[in-house]
Enzyme design. Structure first.
Site, PDB file in Angstrom:
ATOM      1  N   GLU B  60      55.694  18.363  54.326  1.00  0.00           N
ATOM      2  CA  GLU B  60      56.372  17.072  54.152  1.00  0.00           C
ATOM      3  C   GLU B  60      56.309  16.196  55.390  1.00  0.00           C
ATOM      4  O   GLU B  60      56.227  14.974  55.294  1.00  0.00           O
ATOM      5  CB  GLU B  60      57.839  17.281  53.748  1.00  0.00           C
ATOM      6  CG  GLU B  60      58.031  17.810  52.329  1.00  0.00           C
ATOM      7  CD  GLU B  60      57.982  19.321  52.225  1.00  0.00           C
ATOM      8  OE1 GLU B  60      57.626  19.994  53.229  1.00  0.00           O
ATOM      9  OE2 GLU B  60      58.302  19.855  51.144  1.00  0.00           O
ATOM     10  N   HIS B 129      70.715  21.369  47.722  1.00  0.00           N
ATOM     11  CA  HIS B 129      70.006  20.581  46.710  1.00  0.00           C
ATOM     12  C   HIS B 129      70.858  19.436  46.164  1.00  0.00           C
ATOM     13  O   HIS B 129      70.568  18.912  45.098  1.00  0.00           O
ATOM     14  CB  HIS B 129      69.562  21.482  45.555  1.00  0.00           C
ATOM     15  CG  HIS B 129      68.166  22.004  45.699  1.00  0.00           C
ATOM     16  ND1 HIS B 129      67.463  21.950  46.874  1.00  0.00           N
ATOM     17  CD2 HIS B 129      67.323  22.583  44.801  1.00  0.00           C
ATOM     18  CE1 HIS B 129      66.265  22.487  46.694  1.00  0.00           C
ATOM     19  NE2 HIS B 129      66.156  22.874  45.443  1.00  0.00           N
TER      20      HIS B 129
END
Lengths: 319, 348
Positions: B60, B129
């Site tokens: 990422e 999350h």
């Protein structure tokens, strides 16, 4: 005969490029104690053959992303000397208009895309630029320059892997001077060549004597041809040595992590001296005189130039 | 005007801009997955191919630097993360590069890119999350941050983000993904940096972010029944905050509550109350208040997770406290009265 002339032209141009960097860095080191350049300088002295050799194989449309040891890369790619010295003096006429300083040089007219103060920070930029070349169906290449410590960062693996996967026209130049600030490489990396680690990502990877400008150029030239033909990325490890301290104009031998004998031994492999053997006295004298003149103009101009007047760069939108 | 779901609105923004501008492309981890990032890329890989829907490795930080430099060379990339929680992996490239490049080189280059992150909620997604991170992201000068609250926002803010010449972080809440609404066709844009007065009122200014907008609209409706006139402002852009619209409203109403889907400190609620206190102190009849997430991570267990998130009831309580010093107005807002659907039923 043609080859010999061509070779002589190449050596002359490599010498001119490397000598110019050396003389500019020497001038900065000499003037720095006056305190007019209030910016952290990371001098390129001793490593000039790498930027000179790499950039000799490039066109203006090829792009270079480098790091905080930036002066040599900027000059070798054709960056404007006056604008660079202005930037070191913090002036509005600087290449970054006074907002960047020594670690952040840019000259978009010659494909010098800017330099970062973060180790390995520019590696993905070459990947994105190489992708962009391919996206636009151009045959230019993108270069990222970084030191040996950058290969310890996660971005090393991330960038090489994606460039290799997509066969992007990116060329990674590792300047292995064996130092991260004042920490020797044996404290940071296993005793295994960096270029072999890079090869593990399935790309071409070579090691060259980074103090030999011709060797750097030849490796680079092969890499550029391969990249332009769609053959994908190349990693070039250039073995070199940092003569001065990490940041500043002085020697760092007194810190005790390396010896004067070691520095002296490397000075025998000085990249400028090695090129100079093939240069006639008249050419050498002409180049020295021309550089002296240009350096003097640059420093005089920088002293006279105005400081920026606003905390916000003109045209800056993101407030 | 076509009615579409929040996810379809994002897809529409991608499709319309990609058709109109060859320099727009999408990149991210798992974006050619058949599930197409919760449906927000449905059919786009097929339509635009590998060159413009670019699958990336699980790298990422590199993808962020990649996105950034492609933007400086004239492309308009959109980097997509399935979870906004992956943004912290990339903050060298966002904070040190993307957010600094224009300034530190004297504004010589445009950095025309979008980084999109999706906020999870429900089905026991747990602390890693479910973060919102819009306040965290907005703390860096040099980036813009938008948080859509409905399908119209979802498209209009995405089109504007893609066509903006500065980096924009776009954070959408999956809890809103199945919401539907009217969405204009074509290259419909919502200006970045402008808040939207969703409901006019004269007694109190209620500034809301993301999912709290719909909770605030329910609250305002309930409060209207008791004679309270609430002005609801959908912030839309978290950086730069539209303080002008907020302050003009507070000068009219004299009361302020901020409802944010984020932690209480160092975020949007703090920033808004700070600026109102500094610039419109004289207009305030009472101390402002805020409704935010509790100051700790989100638990996984569905036995307690629902009580983590403030809903319309908590907004009503906060407004009532500011207006009348007590919460004994309306307590009974059932779960079904929240206007968003919140139908996510897992497992991913």
């Amino acid at each position: 005969m043609g080859d010999r002339n061509k070779n002589q032209d190449l050596i002359r141009s490599l010498y001119a490029s490397a000598l110019r960097i050396r003389m500019v860095e020497d001038a900065i080191a000499k003037e720095y104690p006056k305190g007019e350049m209030k910016t952290p300088i990371h001098l390129y002295t001793g490593e000039e053959a790498i930027a000179a050799g790499v950039c000799a194989a490039l066109t203006k449309e090829d792009v270079v992303y480098a790091y905080y040891r930036s002066h040599g890369w900027y000059l070798a790619k054709g960056g404007n000397l006056n604008r660079m010295i202005d930037e070191l003096f913090g002036k509005a006429t600087g290449c970054s208009k006074g907002y960047g300083g020594s670690m952040h040089l840019i000259d978009l007219d010659v494909g010098f895309q800017g330099t970062t103060a973060l180790v390995a920070g520019a590696m993905p930029h070459a990947v994105g630029a190489a992708f962009t070349m391919k996206y636009k169906k151009q045959h230019h290449v993108a270069i990222s320059a970084f030191g040996d410590a950058a290969t310890e960062e996660g971005l090393f693996q991330e960038s090489l892997m994606f460039a290799s996967l997509r066969k992007l026209p990116a060329i990674f130049i590792c300047e292995n001077n064996g130092l991260a600030t004042n920490t020797l490489i044996q404290y940071r990396q296993p005793d295994y060549p960096i270029y072999k680690r890079a090869a593990g990502f399935g790309l071409e990877s070579v090691q060259v004597d980074g103090n030999d400008a011709v060797a750097v150029y030849e490796a680079m030239n092969e890499a550029v041809i391969r990249a332009r033909e769609g053959g994908g990325p190349t990693f070039i490890e250039c073995l070199t040595y940092r003569v001065l301290e990490h940041c500043g104009p002085n020697s760092d031998v007194s810190l005790g992590f390396r010896t004067q004998e070691e520095v002296d031994a490397w000075k025998k492999r000085d990249p400028i001296v090695r090129l100079e053997q093939h240069i006639d006295a008249e050419t050498k004298a002409q180049l020295i005189e021309q550089n002296q003149r240009e350096i003097q103009v640059a420093f005089e101009g920088a002293r006279r130039a105005p400081f920026p007047t606003s905390l916000i760069p003109e045209g800056y939108q993101c407030l | 005007m076509p009615v579409m779901k929040f996810t379809e609105a994002i897809r529409d923004a991608y499709a319309e801009t990609m058709r109109a501008y060859p320099e727009v492309f999408l990149v991210g981890v798992g974006i050619i997955d058949p599930k197409a990032v919760f449906g927000t890329l449905d059919g786009l890989h097929k339509e635009f191919g590998d060159e413009r829907v670019v699958e990336g490795p699980l790298a990422e930080q590199m993808l962020t630097g990649f996105t950034f430099s492609a933007a400086t060379l004239g492309l308009r990339p959109v980097l997509i993360h399935h979870r906004v929680d992956f943004l912290p992996l990339t903050f060298d490239q966002i904070a040190n590069h993307m957010g600094k490049w224009s300034y530190m080189f004297g504004a010589q280059q445009k950095v025309s890119c979008v980084v999109r992150g999706i906020v999870g909620r429900g089905w026991g997604n747990g602390p890693q999350h479910t973060q919102s991170l819009h306040g965290f992201s907005a703390s860096i000068p040099g980036v813009k941050v938008v948080v859509p609250a409905n399908a119209e926002d979802a498209k209009g803010l995405m089109v504007s983000a893609i066509l903006d010449d500065e980096p924009v972080i776009y954070i959408d809440h999956r809890w809103l993904h199945s919401d539907a609404g009217e969405v204009p066709a074509g290259l419909f844009q919502i200006p970045i940096g402008k808040a939207h007065v969703m409901r006019e009122g004269k007694d109190l200014t209620l500034v809301a972010v993301g999912p709290m907008v719909q909770e605030s609209m329910v609250a305002a409706e309930k409060l209207a029944a008791t004679g309270k006139s609430i002005e609801v402002i959908n912030l839309r852009t978290v950086r730069p905050i539209d303080f002008d619209t907020i302050i003009a409203s507070v000068e009219k109403t004299g009361h302020l509550v901020v409802a944010d889907s984020d932690w209480p400190h160092f975020g949007v609620a703090s920033a808004i109350i700070n600026q109102v206190a500094q610039k419109a102190f004289g207009a305030l009849k009472k101390a402002p208040s805020s409704v935010t997430w509790p100051n700790h991570p989100v638990p996984a267990s569905y036995g307690i997770e629902p009580s983590y998130y403030p809903m319309a009831k908590q907004v009503i309580d906060a407004v009532s406290l500011v207006l009348s010093g007590e919460t004994n107005g309306i307590h009974h807002v059932s779960k079904t009265e929240k206007s968003h659907s919140g139908t996510h039923s897992g497992p991913f």
